[in-house]
Enzyme design. Structure first.
Site, PDB file in Angstrom:
ATOM      1  N   GLY A  12       0.818  -1.216   0.000  1.00 38.71           N
ATOM      2  CA  GLY A  12       0.000   0.000   0.000  1.00 38.71           C
ATOM      3  C   GLY A  12       0.849   1.263   0.000  1.00 38.71           C
ATOM      4  N   VAL A  14       1.251   3.669   2.278  1.00 38.60           N
ATOM      5  CA  VAL A  14       2.019   3.886   3.504  1.00 38.60           C
ATOM      6  C   VAL A  14       3.045   2.781   3.699  1.00 38.60           C
ATOM      7  CG1 VAL A  14       1.888   4.121   6.016  1.00 38.60           C
ATOM      8  CG2 VAL A  14       0.161   5.212   4.571  1.00 38.60           C
ATOM      9  N   SER A  40      -1.648 -10.280  -3.129  1.00 32.18           N
ATOM     10  CA  SER A  40      -0.409  -9.591  -3.519  1.00 32.18           C
ATOM     11  C   SER A  40       0.759 -10.547  -3.719  1.00 32.18           C
ATOM     12  CB  SER A  40      -0.031  -8.552  -2.451  1.00 32.18           C
ATOM     13  OG  SER A  40      -1.004  -7.544  -2.353  1.00 32.18           O
ATOM     14  N   CYS A 130      -3.059  10.955  10.778  1.00 33.66           N
ATOM     15  CA  CYS A 130      -2.036  11.770  10.119  1.00 33.66           C
ATOM     16  C   CYS A 130      -2.244  13.265  10.355  1.00 33.66           C
ATOM     17  CB  CYS A 130      -1.996  11.470   8.630  1.00 33.66           C
ATOM     18  SG  CYS A 130      -3.598  11.477   7.808  1.00 33.66           S
ATOM     19  N   SER A 160      -4.470  11.086  -0.936  1.00 35.28           N
ATOM     20  CA  SER A 160      -3.654   9.914  -0.598  1.00 35.28           C
ATOM     21  C   SER A 160      -3.994   9.379   0.785  1.00 35.28           C
ATOM     22  CB  SER A 160      -2.160  10.241  -0.677  1.00 35.28           C
ATOM     23  OG  SER A 160      -1.842  11.308   0.194  1.00 35.28           O
ATOM     24  N   ARG A 235     -11.512  17.290   2.481  1.00 36.27           N
ATOM     25  CA  ARG A 235     -10.705  16.622   1.459  1.00 36.27           C
ATOM     26  C   ARG A 235     -10.553  17.575   0.273  1.00 36.27           C
ATOM     27  NH1 ARG A 235      -7.857  12.442   2.915  1.00 36.27           N
ATOM     28  NH2 ARG A 235      -9.648  11.158   3.519  1.00 36.27           N
ATOM     29  N   HIS A 242      -0.914  17.044   3.499  1.00 36.31           N
ATOM     30  CA  HIS A 242      -2.020  17.649   4.246  1.00 36.31           C
ATOM     31  C   HIS A 242      -1.624  19.045   4.713  1.00 36.31           C
ATOM     32  CE1 HIS A 242      -4.017  13.934   4.033  1.00 36.31           C
ATOM     33  NE2 HIS A 242      -4.030  13.557   5.297  1.00 36.31           N
TER      34      HIS A 242
END
Length: 341
Positions: A12, A14, A40, A130, A160, A235, A242
């Site tokens: 992913g 992150v 995966s 975050c 993201s 968003r 951010h």
């Protein structure tokens, strides 16, 4: 000597950043294991100049793993986090599942590293949201200096933060607008391209969203339960990074010059604050950087002891992956985790 490190959710956004940061910071690892779901299998992920084959989570044995970095969502953390912890790994979890558990430390190393000592209750440490992480990196040194009474924050959060599918939706909608194709919505409740959406996560009974609640609750757990916090989370059509507009009311006087000087010396902070065109940081400039950038520091004349500031950070890095790796580093630096001889 070194540590055996597992990265769960390695394919992913992150997870890949975790792999990059472990390599960049030369984390003392004897082995890095890339773990993801069975779908995966066959994929590889980069670790420095190496490509690591992905192994399946459902059959992986965590015995012998020193640190397990989880970034695969709350349901995965709920099921496999305790299993990894029971096998002896210290779990550092990026999901929201354990954040409010009183027996699980919620940590930003620049803010409350002392809380790490409590990890032994469950062998799990939680990574904060975050948007909360970058805000508290900027607030902590100011709180120490003048004691914060109240915070009003409005966030401008990149897509993201909602994953790969969200980034794809911004891209495809933007392209569709330019070629006059149909605008398709799948990840977001409204069009995200050339738009802003004041809605992140689910709505709660009081009209706030869960993302806004997280910023309040996590600030109370990590910084000070007496600080009044109100948040509006939005968003925006930005791929990574951010931004936050933060209004702060202090108990004690603090000038903008004093705040600027304090933040320049604070760990994790980088002040870029010139009162001229372009003398501030935007998301485009923060991508790939470790720092929490602070700009537009100025007095709020409408309240006693008030300041405003603009805070920007790469959410995939400091907001998630970097903070998790810093937690692991802090465990080592504090002597809470030692490599086997």
């Amino acid at each position: 000597m070194g540590f055996r490190v597992a990265v769960v959710g390695a394919t992913g956004n992150v997870g890949r950043e975790m792999m990059n940061i472990l390599a960049e910071r030369e984390f003392p690892a004897t082995e890095i294991i890339a773990i993801a779901s069975r779908k995966s299998i066959g994929q590889t992920v980069g670790y420095g100049d190496k490509e690591l084959k992905v192994v399946a989570l459902d059959t992986f044995d965590f015995k012998g793993v020193d640190i397990a970095l989880f970034s695969a969502g709350g349901s995965v953390s709920k099921e496999y986090g305790p299993k990894a912890a029971a096998a002896g790994a210290i779990v550092i979890d990026n999901s929201s599942h354990f954040r409010m558990d009183p027996d699980v430390p919620l940590v930003v190393p620049e803010v409350n590293p002392q809380a790490l000592a409590g990890y032994k209750k469950k062998n799990i440490i939680a990574n904060p949201n975050c948007s909360t992480a970058q805000m508290l990196v900027a607030l902590k040194p100011l709180h120490d200096a003048a004691k914060i009474k109240r915070v009003v924050v409005s966030t401008y959060q990149s897509v993201s933060g909602a994953g790969n599918e969200a980034m794809d939706e911004l891209f495809t909608q933007t392209r569709a607008i330019f070629v006059n194709d149909e605008i398709k919505r799948e990840k977001f409740s409204k069009q995200i391209a050339f738009n802003v959406i004041p809605h992140i996560d689910v709505f709660l009974e009081d009209g706030s969203t869960k993302e806004e609640w997280k910023m309040v609750a996590e600030t109370h757990k990590m910084l000070d339960p007496d600080i009044e916090v109100t948040a509006t989370c939005v968003r925006v059509p930005v791929f990574v990074g951010h931004s936050e507009s933060i209004n702060i009311e202090f108990e004690n006087p603090l000038t903008d010059t004093q705040a600027r000087n304090i933040l320049r010396e604070a760990p994790g902070c980088l002040v870029i604050d010139k009162r001229e065109d372009g003398g501030y940081i935007t998301p485009v400039e923060c991508v790939g950087d470790y720092a929490t950038f602070i700009s537009r520091i100025r007095k709020d004349p409408t309240v006693k002891n008030g300041l405003n500031m603009w805070v920007v950070s790469d959410n995939l890095r400091k907001g998630a992956a970097l903070n998790a790796v810093q937690i692991a580093e802090s465990l080592i630096n504090q002597g809470l985790l030692k490599a086997a001889a």
